[in-house]
Write a protein that holds these residues in place. Structure first.
Motif, PDB file in Angstrom:
ATOM      1  N   MET A   1      -4.038   7.349   0.268  1.00  0.00           N
ATOM      2  CA  MET A   1      -2.898   6.681   0.772  1.00  0.00           C
ATOM      3  C   MET A   1      -1.904   7.537   1.316  1.00  0.00           C
ATOM      4  SD  MET A   1      -0.014   4.070  -1.712  1.00  0.00           S
ATOM      5  CE  MET A   1      -1.573   3.848  -2.742  1.00  0.00           C
ATOM      6  N   LEU A   3       1.956   8.258   2.379  1.00  0.00           N
ATOM      7  CA  LEU A   3       3.541   7.753   1.933  1.00  0.00           C
ATOM      8  C   LEU A   3       4.554   8.407   2.830  1.00  0.00           C
ATOM      9  CD1 LEU A   3       2.750   7.923  -1.768  1.00  0.00           C
ATOM     10  CD2 LEU A   3       2.948   5.819  -0.587  1.00  0.00           C
ATOM     11  N   LYS A  49       1.263  -1.955   6.923  1.00  0.00           N
ATOM     12  CA  LYS A  49       2.123  -1.003   5.870  1.00  0.00           C
ATOM     13  C   LYS A  49       2.542  -1.834   5.109  1.00  0.00           C
ATOM     14  CE  LYS A  49       3.329   2.155   9.935  1.00  0.00           C
ATOM     15  NZ  LYS A  49       2.167   1.184  10.898  1.00  0.00           N
ATOM     16  N   ALA A  74       3.736   2.485   2.435  1.00  0.00           N
ATOM     17  CA  ALA A  74       2.743   3.035   2.081  1.00  0.00           C
ATOM     18  C   ALA A  74       1.670   2.604   3.195  1.00  0.00           C
ATOM     19  CB  ALA A  74       2.022   2.511   0.858  1.00  0.00           C
ATOM     20  N   ALA A  79      -3.634   1.498   0.621  1.00  0.00           N
ATOM     21  CA  ALA A  79      -2.315   0.543   0.533  1.00  0.00           C
ATOM     22  C   ALA A  79      -2.584  -0.762   0.380  1.00  0.00           C
ATOM     23  CB  ALA A  79      -1.414   0.874   1.871  1.00  0.00           C
ATOM     24  N   GLY A  88       2.273  -1.825  -7.285  1.00  0.00           N
ATOM     25  CA  GLY A  88       2.764  -0.711  -6.271  1.00  0.00           C
ATOM     26  C   GLY A  88       3.370   0.417  -6.916  1.00  0.00           C
TER      27      GLY A  88
END
Length: 114
Positions: A1, A3, A49, A74, A79, A88
């Protein structure tokens, strides 16, 4: 993932701490959080996203007494698993918790990393 992570420290204002490998994460961040600027906890999918915001899990506060918020965008395959603030927080916070513990009391914000 991948970020993008924006937060503030005890004495320094809102900054990006992770840029998701993107040179200028601001346009992606702005798009993800557009219209939900004042919502204290949020999980919202924007295309590929996920915009995720939650207060600091340890209830840390800045010098003005405000609880520190953490805002993430994310993206990437992992994600897709994020469909609520609770999920999350469970998936993302362990990825950044140690780094935030290290930097939140620094007098100056750290450099942005990918």
């Amino acid at each position: 993932m991948k970020l993008i992570w924006a937060t503030r420290g005890r004495t320094w204002g809102f900054r990006f701490l992770l840029n998701g490998g993107i040179e200028d994460p601001l346009p992606i961040y702005d798009e993800a959080f557009s219209g939900i600027e004042d919502v204290p906890e949020v999980c919202r999918r924007v295309g590929e996203k996920v915009a995720l915001r939650f207060p600091d899990p340890l209830k840390r506060k800045d010098a003005a007494g405000r609880v520190i918020p953490h805002e993430f965008v994310a993206f990437g395959p992992s994600a897709d698993e994020i469909d609520s603030v609770e999920i999350g927080r469970r998936l993302v916070w362990p990825l950044v918790a140690n780094e935030f513990a290290r930097v939140w009391e620094l007098p100056k914000p750290p450099s942005v990393t990918g």
